[in-house]
Write an enzyme that holds these catalytic residues in place. Structure first.
Site, PDB file in Angstrom:
ATOM      1  N   GLY A   1       0.790  -1.234   0.000  1.00 26.11           N
ATOM      2  CA  GLY A   1       0.000   0.000   0.000  1.00 26.11           C
ATOM      3  C   GLY A   1       0.820   1.282   0.000  1.00 26.11           C
ATOM      4  N   SER A   2       2.127   1.187   0.245  1.00 29.49           N
ATOM      5  CA  SER A   2       2.967   2.402   0.317  1.00 29.49           C
ATOM      6  C   SER A   2       3.767   2.615  -0.966  1.00 29.49           C
ATOM      7  CB  SER A   2       3.951   2.240   1.490  1.00 29.49           C
ATOM      8  OG  SER A   2       4.665   1.016   1.323  1.00 29.49           O
TER       9      SER A   2
ATOM     10  N   VAL B   1       1.841   1.918  -6.959  1.00 27.92           N
ATOM     11  CA  VAL B   1       0.437   1.598  -7.258  1.00 27.92           C
ATOM     12  C   VAL B   1      -0.427   1.759  -6.011  1.00 27.92           C
ATOM     13  CG1 VAL B   1      -1.126  -0.139  -8.192  1.00 27.92           C
ATOM     14  CG2 VAL B   1       1.220  -0.020  -9.037  1.00 27.92           C
TER      15      VAL B   1
ATOM     16  N   TYR C   1      12.256 -12.887 -11.551  1.00 29.39           N
ATOM     17  CA  TYR C   1      11.010 -12.192 -11.182  1.00 29.39           C
ATOM     18  C   TYR C   1       9.833 -12.799 -11.958  1.00 29.39           C
ATOM     19  CZ  TYR C   1       7.805  -8.069 -11.337  1.00 29.39           C
ATOM     20  OH  TYR C   1       6.725  -7.209 -11.310  1.00 29.39           O
TER      21      TYR C   1
ATOM     22  N   LYS D   1       6.452 -14.613 -10.497  1.00 34.58           N
ATOM     23  CA  LYS D   1       5.110 -14.084 -10.791  1.00 34.58           C
ATOM     24  C   LYS D   1       4.252 -15.137 -11.506  1.00 34.58           C
ATOM     25  CE  LYS D   1       5.012  -9.684  -9.380  1.00 34.58           C
ATOM     26  NZ  LYS D   1       3.987  -9.123  -8.467  1.00 34.58           N
TER      27      LYS D   1
ATOM     28  N   THR E   1       1.125  -3.469 -17.882  1.00 39.15           N
ATOM     29  CA  THR E   1       2.388  -3.200 -18.568  1.00 39.15           C
ATOM     30  C   THR E   1       3.246  -2.350 -17.627  1.00 39.15           C
ATOM     31  OG1 THR E   1       1.377  -1.231 -19.494  1.00 39.15           O
ATOM     32  CG2 THR E   1       1.304  -3.215 -20.867  1.00 39.15           C
ATOM     33  N   ASN E   2       4.294  -1.688 -18.134  1.00 33.08           N
ATOM     34  CA  ASN E   2       5.135  -0.816 -17.297  1.00 33.08           C
ATOM     35  C   ASN E   2       4.285   0.305 -16.705  1.00 33.08           C
ATOM     36  OD1 ASN E   2       6.895  -2.322 -19.012  1.00 33.08           O
ATOM     37  ND2 ASN E   2       8.537  -0.931 -18.420  1.00 33.08           N
ATOM     38  N   ILE E   3       4.400   0.513 -15.399  1.00 30.44           N
ATOM     39  CA  ILE E   3       3.590   1.497 -14.688  1.00 30.44           C
ATOM     40  C   ILE E   3       4.493   2.666 -14.292  1.00 30.44           C
ATOM     41  CG2 ILE E   3       1.962   1.827 -12.768  1.00 30.44           C
ATOM     42  CD1 ILE E   3       2.077  -1.311 -12.421  1.00 30.44           C
TER      43      ILE E   3
ATOM     44  N   LYS F   1      17.648  11.309 -13.320  1.00 30.84           N
ATOM     45  CA  LYS F   1      18.899  11.642 -14.032  1.00 30.84           C
ATOM     46  C   LYS F   1      18.763  12.994 -14.747  1.00 30.84           C
ATOM     47  CE  LYS F   1      20.450   6.881 -14.694  1.00 30.84           C
ATOM     48  NZ  LYS F   1      20.631   5.736 -15.620  1.00 30.84           N
TER      49      LYS F   1
HETATM   50  P1  NAP Z   1       6.817  -0.537  -5.277  1.00 29.55           P
HETATM   51  O1  NAP Z   1       6.550   0.890  -5.532  1.00 29.55           O
HETATM   52  O2  NAP Z   1       8.224  -1.025  -5.294  1.00 29.55           O
HETATM   53  O3  NAP Z   1       6.134  -0.929  -3.873  1.00 29.55           O
HETATM   54  C1  NAP Z   1       6.316  -2.214  -3.357  1.00 29.55           C
HETATM   55  C2  NAP Z   1       5.420  -2.362  -2.143  1.00 29.55           C
HETATM   56  O4  NAP Z   1       5.578  -3.686  -1.613  1.00 29.55           O
HETATM   57  C3  NAP Z   1       5.733  -1.369  -1.025  1.00 29.55           C
HETATM   58  O5  NAP Z   1       4.550  -0.971  -0.411  1.00 29.55           O
HETATM   59  C4  NAP Z   1       6.569  -2.235  -0.067  1.00 29.55           C
HETATM   60  O6  NAP Z   1       6.503  -1.805   1.273  1.00 29.55           O
HETATM   61  C5  NAP Z   1       5.871  -3.585  -0.229  1.00 29.55           C
HETATM   62  N1  NAP Z   1       6.734  -4.689   0.167  1.00 29.55           N
HETATM   63  C6  NAP Z   1       7.924  -5.039  -0.372  1.00 29.55           C
HETATM   64  N2  NAP Z   1       8.470  -6.093   0.313  1.00 29.55           N
HETATM   65  C7  NAP Z   1       7.588  -6.382   1.311  1.00 29.55           C
HETATM   66  C8  NAP Z   1       7.572  -7.328   2.388  1.00 29.55           C
HETATM   67  N3  NAP Z   1       8.580  -8.208   2.562  1.00 29.55           N
HETATM   68  N4  NAP Z   1       6.512  -7.330   3.229  1.00 29.55           N
HETATM   69  C9  NAP Z   1       5.511  -6.445   3.077  1.00 29.55           C
HETATM   70  N5  NAP Z   1       5.444  -5.521   2.088  1.00 29.55           N
HETATM   71  C10 NAP Z   1       6.480  -5.487   1.232  1.00 29.55           C
HETATM   72  O7  NAP Z   1       6.015  -1.450  -6.303  1.00 29.55           O
HETATM   73  P2  NAP Z   1       4.901  -1.012  -7.406  1.00 29.55           P
HETATM   74  O8  NAP Z   1       5.612  -0.489  -8.593  1.00 29.55           O
HETATM   75  O9  NAP Z   1       3.833  -0.208  -6.738  1.00 29.55           O
HETATM   76  O10 NAP Z   1       4.326  -2.462  -7.797  1.00 29.55           O
HETATM   77  C11 NAP Z   1       3.061  -2.905  -7.314  1.00 29.55           C
HETATM   78  C12 NAP Z   1       2.768  -4.247  -7.972  1.00 29.55           C
HETATM   79  O11 NAP Z   1       2.715  -4.069  -9.400  1.00 29.55           O
HETATM   80  C13 NAP Z   1       3.859  -5.312  -7.733  1.00 29.55           C
HETATM   81  O12 NAP Z   1       3.261  -6.564  -7.525  1.00 29.55           O
HETATM   82  C14 NAP Z   1       4.668  -5.306  -9.030  1.00 29.55           C
HETATM   83  O13 NAP Z   1       5.273  -6.557  -9.258  1.00 29.55           O
HETATM   84  C15 NAP Z   1       3.594  -5.003 -10.046  1.00 29.55           C
HETATM   85  N6  NAP Z   1       4.053  -4.355 -11.296  1.00 29.55           N
HETATM   86  C16 NAP Z   1       4.800  -3.207 -11.249  1.00 29.55           C
HETATM   87  C17 NAP Z   1       5.175  -2.616 -12.468  1.00 29.55           C
HETATM   88  C18 NAP Z   1       5.952  -1.301 -12.502  1.00 29.55           C
HETATM   89  O14 NAP Z   1       6.306  -0.866 -13.627  1.00 29.55           O
HETATM   90  N7  NAP Z   1       6.209  -0.663 -11.374  1.00 29.55           N
HETATM   91  C19 NAP Z   1       4.786  -3.179 -13.694  1.00 29.55           C
HETATM   92  C20 NAP Z   1       4.015  -4.333 -13.673  1.00 29.55           C
HETATM   93  C21 NAP Z   1       3.635  -4.918 -12.464  1.00 29.55           C
HETATM   94  P3  NAP Z   1       7.632  -0.790   1.854  1.00 29.55           P
HETATM   95  O15 NAP Z   1       7.234   0.574   1.356  1.00 29.55           O
HETATM   96  O16 NAP Z   1       7.478  -0.914   3.322  1.00 29.55           O
HETATM   97  O17 NAP Z   1       8.941  -1.251   1.318  1.00 29.55           O
HETATM   98  O1  GFB Z   2      11.800   0.190 -17.200  1.00 29.38           O
HETATM   99  P1  GFB Z   2      12.960  -0.742 -17.439  1.00 29.38           P
HETATM  100  O2  GFB Z   2      13.986  -0.769 -16.394  1.00 29.38           O
HETATM  101  O3  GFB Z   2      12.347  -2.185 -17.567  1.00 29.38           O
HETATM  102  O4  GFB Z   2      13.735  -0.390 -18.842  1.00 29.38           O
HETATM  103  P2  GFB Z   2      11.930  -3.211 -18.699  1.00 29.38           P
HETATM  104  C1  GFB Z   2      13.123  -0.135 -19.971  1.00 29.38           C
HETATM  105  C2  GFB Z   2      14.118   0.245 -21.055  1.00 29.38           C
HETATM  106  O5  GFB Z   2      14.643   1.548 -20.751  1.00 29.38           O
HETATM  107  C3  GFB Z   2      15.337  -0.635 -21.337  1.00 29.38           C
HETATM  108  C4  GFB Z   2      16.037   1.603 -21.048  1.00 29.38           C
HETATM  109  O6  GFB Z   2      15.477  -0.761 -22.741  1.00 29.38           O
HETATM  110  C5  GFB Z   2      16.518   0.182 -20.790  1.00 29.38           C
HETATM  111  O7  GFB Z   2      17.724  -0.057 -21.518  1.00 29.38           O
HETATM  112  N1  GFB Z   2      16.680   2.603 -20.181  1.00 29.38           N
HETATM  113  C6  GFB Z   2      17.348   3.693 -20.623  1.00 29.38           C
HETATM  114  C7  GFB Z   2      16.716   2.610 -18.835  1.00 29.38           C
HETATM  115  N2  GFB Z   2      17.848   4.401 -19.591  1.00 29.38           N
HETATM  116  C8  GFB Z   2      17.468   3.752 -18.450  1.00 29.38           C
HETATM  117  C9  GFB Z   2      17.688   3.976 -17.062  1.00 29.38           C
HETATM  118  O8  GFB Z   2      18.349   4.929 -16.637  1.00 29.38           O
HETATM  119  N3  GFB Z   2      17.163   3.088 -16.190  1.00 29.38           N
HETATM  120  C10 GFB Z   2      16.389   1.998 -16.620  1.00 29.38           C
HETATM  121  N4  GFB Z   2      15.871   1.175 -15.706  1.00 29.38           N
HETATM  122  N5  GFB Z   2      16.163   1.742 -17.935  1.00 29.38           N
HETATM  123  C11 GFB Z   2      11.164  -4.455 -16.522  1.00 29.38           C
HETATM  124  C12 GFB Z   2      11.368  -5.771 -15.841  1.00 29.38           C
HETATM  125  O9  GFB Z   2      11.721  -4.540 -17.807  1.00 29.38           O
HETATM  126  O10 GFB Z   2       9.765  -4.191 -16.683  1.00 29.38           O
HETATM  127  C13 GFB Z   2      10.702  -5.729 -14.481  1.00 29.38           C
HETATM  128  O11 GFB Z   2      12.758  -6.001 -15.696  1.00 29.38           O
HETATM  129  C14 GFB Z   2       9.282  -5.202 -14.519  1.00 29.38           C
HETATM  130  O12 GFB Z   2      10.712  -7.011 -13.942  1.00 29.38           O
HETATM  131  C15 GFB Z   2       9.158  -3.998 -15.424  1.00 29.38           C
HETATM  132  O13 GFB Z   2       8.425  -6.117 -14.952  1.00 29.38           O
HETATM  133  C16 GFB Z   2       7.733  -3.613 -15.646  1.00 29.38           C
HETATM  134  O14 GFB Z   2      10.663  -2.752 -19.284  1.00 29.38           O
HETATM  135  O15 GFB Z   2      13.033  -3.493 -19.641  1.00 29.38           O
END
Ligand code: NAP
Ligand code: GFB
Length: 364
Positions: free
Chosen positions: A50-51, A54, A177, A181, A205-207, A228
């Site tokens: 929750g923190s 998303v 990962y 999942k 997708t990517n969020i 950056k």
């Molecule tokens: P996030 O910002 O990294 O937040 C992760 C959350 O999980 C935080 O609230 C964290 O709590 C909690 N957490 C981590 N380890 C924990 C543990 N051991 N016990 C209890 N809580 C724990 O992640 P997000 O980006 O919001 O992602 C939310 C969901 O969407 C995840 O399931 C992720 O896999 C999925 N998702 C994310 C993306 C993306 O692009 N971000 C894309 C697709 C799917 P603390 O704040 O206390 O650390």
């Molecule tokens: O968002 P990202 O780290 O995840 O990277 P993925 C997306 C693309 O951005 C890659 C380029 O092609 C990177 O080479 N990129 C350019 C960068 N500059 C940067 C930078 O400074 N930082 C990062 N991080 N990327 C993730 C999965 O894949 O997608 C995770 O590894 C998760 O597990 C997430 O599911 C949604 O889209 O490549």
């Protein structure tokens, strides 16, 4: 009456609400009566994670919905890798339903660097959460997967849909990962088949959005490059982008996903698509046509930050998966195509503004 029974009853009434809304005239009193009773006796929904990005977006949109009482949990409330602690915490909260977001999450470089943590932490968290939910009779759980878990060869060849989830290995950069999942999808299905639990999975997708993790190495591309870009502007230095900038991605704004998670909680059940092989999973994504390159993302960030320094592509760094185009046809079939997604340029502008205004507080 137990919260989960109450949630089933509530769901039946709200799903009838949804169909009622179609013929407003004669039944409005009925739906408003059940609405009033739901609002006076809201269903408690526990949000793990929750923190995070998303979870914080959900906190931002859930206020208006009086039918639910949301409880947002972070690792401070409960370490979900510890089963006894998880069971105790869930027993104390006694939720009627759960939105399970908690996970070890990171961008391309963290996934490549921390494979053991990404696998073990996520497997443990997911095992414990679903097991505790079943143990306590929670009947509806919405868990979160990711489009990066789909088979890489399918992703290369063309839009991926829910039926392809296990049809081949994921991309090597995030296989740890991805398999953790995939097992969450398998575990949810097992609880459906063996115990009739309504445990479903969304696949975003990517969020991106406010409250993200802006860590320079561990973050996803949008928050990493916003950070950056902020530093490049401050130091009058070039913005260095990893890789070629050619890879393609679909990005969903965290607020949009939060609204769709509430829709999923209320209206998407494993019953909706019992006959198709992807029963119980649904991709939540913008259209394939809205896929953009990393170079276009860089352009949006530089414009929003007002950066006119040089932009340099560091080809020595990996591009990761070239593309993972997601097909959102199932979502549009079930939701109808009336959901308006936030354009990525606008979402990035709002996220840049949030980061600049909250620079000291932001995770980084
Ligand atoms: P996030 O910002 O990294 O937040 C992760 C959350 O999980 C935080 O609230 C964290 O709590 C909690 N957490 C981590 N380890 C924990 C543990 N051991 N016990 C209890 N809580 C724990 O992640 P997000 O980006 O919001 O992602 C939310 C969901 O969407 C995840 O399931 C992720 O896999 C999925 N998702 C994310 C993306 C993306 O692009 N971000 C894309 C697709 C799917 P603390 O704040 O206390 O650390
Ligand atoms: O968002 P990202 O780290 O995840 O990277 P993925 C997306 C693309 O951005 C890659 C380029 O092609 C990177 O080479 N990129 C350019 C960068 N500059 C940067 C930078 O400074 N930082 C990062 N991080 N990327 C993730 C999965 O894949 O997608 C995770 O590894 C998760 O597990 C997430 O599911 C949604 O889209 O490549």
């Amino acid at each position: 009456m137990q919260q989960s029974q109450q949630f089933q009853q509530f769901q039946q009434s709200s799903q009838s609400d949804q169909s009622n809304q179609s013929n407003q005239s004669n039944q409005s009193s009925q739906s408003s009566q059940s609405n009033q009773s739901n609002q006076s006796n809201p269903v408690s929904v526990l949000v793990t994670g929750g923190s995070g990005l998303v979870g914080s977006a959900l906190r931002g949109v859930c206020g208006a919905d009086l039918k639910y009482r949301f409880i947002f949990a972070s690792s401070r409330e409960c370490d979900l890798t510890d089963y006894e602690a998880t069971l105790q915490y869930f027993r104390a909260v006694a939720p009627g339903a759960v939105i399970h977001l908690a996970a070890a999450v990171g961008g391309l470089f963290k996934n490549m660097r921390c494979k053991v943590d990404m696998f073990e932490t996520n497997v443990r968290i997911n095992m414990n959460v679903l097991r505790a939910c079943h143990e306590l009779g929670v009947d509806k759980v919405v868990s979160c997967l990711s489009t990066c878990i789909f088979p890489d060869d399918k992703a290369k060849s063309g839009p991926i849909d829910e039926s392809m989830l296990h049809a081949g290995p994921p991309h090597a950069s995030n296989d740890a990962y991805a398999y953790a999942k995939r097992m969450l999808e398998v575990q949810s299905r097992c609880y459906r088949e063996q115990h009739g639990r309504n445990y479903v999975c969304v696949i975003p997708t990517n969020i991106y959005g406010p409250h993200d993790n802006f860590h320079l190495d561990d973050a996803h591309v949008i928050p990493a490059l916003i950070h950056k870009c902020y530093l490049a502007k401050q130091q009058g230095a070039p913005l260095v982008v990893a890789g070629s900038g050619a890879p393609l991605r679909q990005f969903i704004y965290s607020r949009d996903l939060a609204l769709l998670l509430i829709w999923t909680l209320e209206h998407y059940d494993s019953g909706n698509d019992r006959n198709d092989s992807s029963n119980g999973t649904i991709i939540l994504s913008v259209d394939p046509a809205d896929e953009i390159s990393i170079a276009q993302v860089v352009r949006h960030i530089a414009d929003a930050m007002g950066l006119d320094n040089d932009i340099v592509y560091d080809m020595s760094q990996p591009d990761g998966q070239f593309k993972k185009t997601a097909d959102n046809a199932k979502f549009k079939r079930l939701y109808g195509d009336k959901f308006t997604f936030t354009p990525v340029r606008q979402g990035i502008r709002e996220t840049v503004r949030w980061f600049v205004q909250n620079h000291d507080l932001a995770r980084k």
